[in-house]
Design an enzyme around this catalytic site. Structure first.
Site, PDB file in Angstrom:
ATOM      1  N   GLY A  39       0.800  -1.109   0.052  1.00 37.74           N
ATOM      2  CA  GLY A  39       0.102  -0.076   0.146  1.00 37.74           C
ATOM      3  C   GLY A  39       0.912   1.201   0.058  1.00 37.74           C
ATOM      4  O   GLY A  39       1.943   1.339   0.742  1.00 37.74           O
ATOM      5  N   LYS A  40       0.487   2.271  -0.787  1.00 40.27           N
ATOM      6  CA  LYS A  40       1.404   3.395  -0.887  1.00 40.27           C
ATOM      7  C   LYS A  40       1.668   4.250   0.380  1.00 40.27           C
ATOM      8  O   LYS A  40       2.823   4.536   0.488  1.00 40.27           O
ATOM      9  CB  LYS A  40       1.110   4.410  -1.929  1.00 40.27           C
ATOM     10  CG  LYS A  40       1.226   3.805  -3.398  1.00 40.27           C
ATOM     11  CD  LYS A  40       0.761   4.564  -4.598  1.00 40.27           C
ATOM     12  CE  LYS A  40       1.333   4.019  -6.028  1.00 40.27           C
ATOM     13  NZ  LYS A  40       2.382   3.536  -5.923  1.00 40.27           N
ATOM     14  N   GLY A  41       0.650   4.215   1.289  1.00 41.82           N
ATOM     15  CA  GLY A  41       0.721   4.844   2.459  1.00 41.82           C
ATOM     16  C   GLY A  41       1.769   4.055   3.381  1.00 41.82           C
ATOM     17  O   GLY A  41       2.467   4.905   3.979  1.00 41.82           O
ATOM     18  N   GLY A 252       8.983   3.890  -6.504  1.00 45.40           N
ATOM     19  CA  GLY A 252       8.102   5.342  -6.229  1.00 45.40           C
ATOM     20  C   GLY A 252       7.958   5.759  -4.976  1.00 45.40           C
ATOM     21  O   GLY A 252       8.189   6.895  -4.370  1.00 45.40           O
ATOM     22  N   ASP A 253       7.522   4.511  -4.090  1.00 43.51           N
ATOM     23  CA  ASP A 253       7.383   4.816  -2.694  1.00 43.51           C
ATOM     24  C   ASP A 253       8.442   5.128  -1.713  1.00 43.51           C
ATOM     25  O   ASP A 253       8.651   5.845  -1.085  1.00 43.51           O
ATOM     26  CB  ASP A 253       6.547   3.708  -2.056  1.00 43.51           C
ATOM     27  CG  ASP A 253       5.106   3.601  -2.868  1.00 43.51           C
ATOM     28  OD1 ASP A 253       4.556   4.530  -3.001  1.00 43.51           O
ATOM     29  OD2 ASP A 253       4.716   2.297  -2.879  1.00 43.51           O
ATOM     30  N   GLY A 288      10.120  -7.093  -3.129  1.00 44.77           N
ATOM     31  CA  GLY A 288       9.215  -6.463  -2.102  1.00 44.77           C
ATOM     32  C   GLY A 288       9.098  -5.240  -2.295  1.00 44.77           C
ATOM     33  O   GLY A 288       9.814  -4.452  -2.899  1.00 44.77           O
TER      34      GLY A 288
END
Length: 308
Positions: A39-41, A252-253, A288
């Site tokens: 999850g991006k958050g 990106g995260d 991951g």
């Protein structure tokens, strides 16, 4: 130490690694499967935490057993989750990911679940946290209700508001002027601006469109071509660091987590972009998403090698 608030999504990633991704209607055998936090958050929060920030993650999980994948991981990296909540209205968010081993590229299907239950009340209940922090960040894996609440609280307490507009959704008009930093990748920038980005000149044109909508600073990540920054005063480009990539899922995260940590510490924009570039570069060398995020020591070692 930077204090970060992230209002965003938490998922459990179920990742299958394969030598070739099946076409429509085709069935292929994969290599192996891995279950991990995502999850991006969550990913951006973990990236910032590992990079040395004090992170408050405001998010929502289900009450199902699969949520234990998240809570067990956070415990293993000593990341507090005091501000996360649970709901019985939906299951924990899930991302189904296929990673093609020969290219390290990924394809992702997200089932948001409890992430869509996160609301403005959940954010306003944590208003005291916004008073004493350095940066607020959101992504687009929740509804706009908690995002708008986070942006309003960031403005109320004069904190920079960062939006990673992923996955792409058209934004409410009222949100644009509240964004201090927007961090799209090439495809997201194209969706917002209509500019196909093939080079730095294209990135500049896309950034100008975003600035005209009220954003104060534009950061467009360009994959192997690095990252482009522009605001009303200046622009810069930071080259990517070439690494042996095995999985780009969390790149990106990692970049966003590294950037908000550096900005929260008071680093200049250029130093923050370099710090974020190092964070992202290390992450692609590991499988991951959250599990690939590097430590502060690893980031600083790569930074000193390439930028000092």
């Amino acid at each position: 130490m930077a204090k970060i608030i992230c209002v965003g999504s938490v998922n459990v990633d179920i990742t299958g690694y394969c030598y070739a991704v099946p076409e429509g209607g085709e069935t292929l055998a994969g290599d192996f499967v891995k279950t991990s936090p995502g999850g991006k958050g969550s990913n951006q929060s973990v990236a910032a935490h590992m990079a040395g920030a004090d992170v408050t993650l405001i998010a929502k999980m289900g009450t199902d057993a699969i949520a234990n994948v998240l809570t067990d991981f956070y415990a293993s990296v000593d990341m507090p989750i005091d501000h996360m909540s649970r709901t019985e209205a939906a299951g924990t968010g899930i991302a189904l990911i296929m990673v093609e081993k020969k290219t390290a590229q990924n394809r992702v299907l997200i089932i948001p679940g409890a992430n869509l239950e996160l609301n403005a009340a959940d954010v306003y209940a944590k208003e005291a946290e916004f008073f004493d922090n350095d940066v607020v960040i959101c992504q687009l894996e929740t509804t706009f209700e908690p995002i708008m609440a986070a942006a309003k609280l960031a403005k109320k307490y004069n904190k920079p508001f960062v939006l990673n507009p992923a996955p792409y959704k058209e934004l409410p008009e009222a949100l644009w002027s509240m964004i201090d930093y927007i961090t799209p990748n090439e495809s997201e920038a194209r969706e917002f601006t209509g500019v196909e980005i093939n080079n730095i000149d294209d990135a500049r044109r896309a950034a100008e469109v975003l600035l005209s909508r009220g954003v104060k600073n534009v950061i467009i990540t360009l994959g192997v071509n690095g990252v482009f920054f522009k605001n009303a005063e200046f622009e810069t480009h930071v080259d990517a660091i070439r690494m042996n990539a095995v999985d780009t899922t969390g790149a990106g995260d990692a970049f966003n987590g590294g950037f908000i940590t550096a900005i929260g510490e008071g680093k200049s924009v250029e130093d923050a972009l370099r710090f974020a570039t190092c964070t992202s570069a290390i992450s692609v060398t590991r499988k991951g998403a959250a599990a690939s995020m590097p430590t502060r020591e690893e980031i600083e070692e790569l930074y000193s090698k390439h930028f000092n």
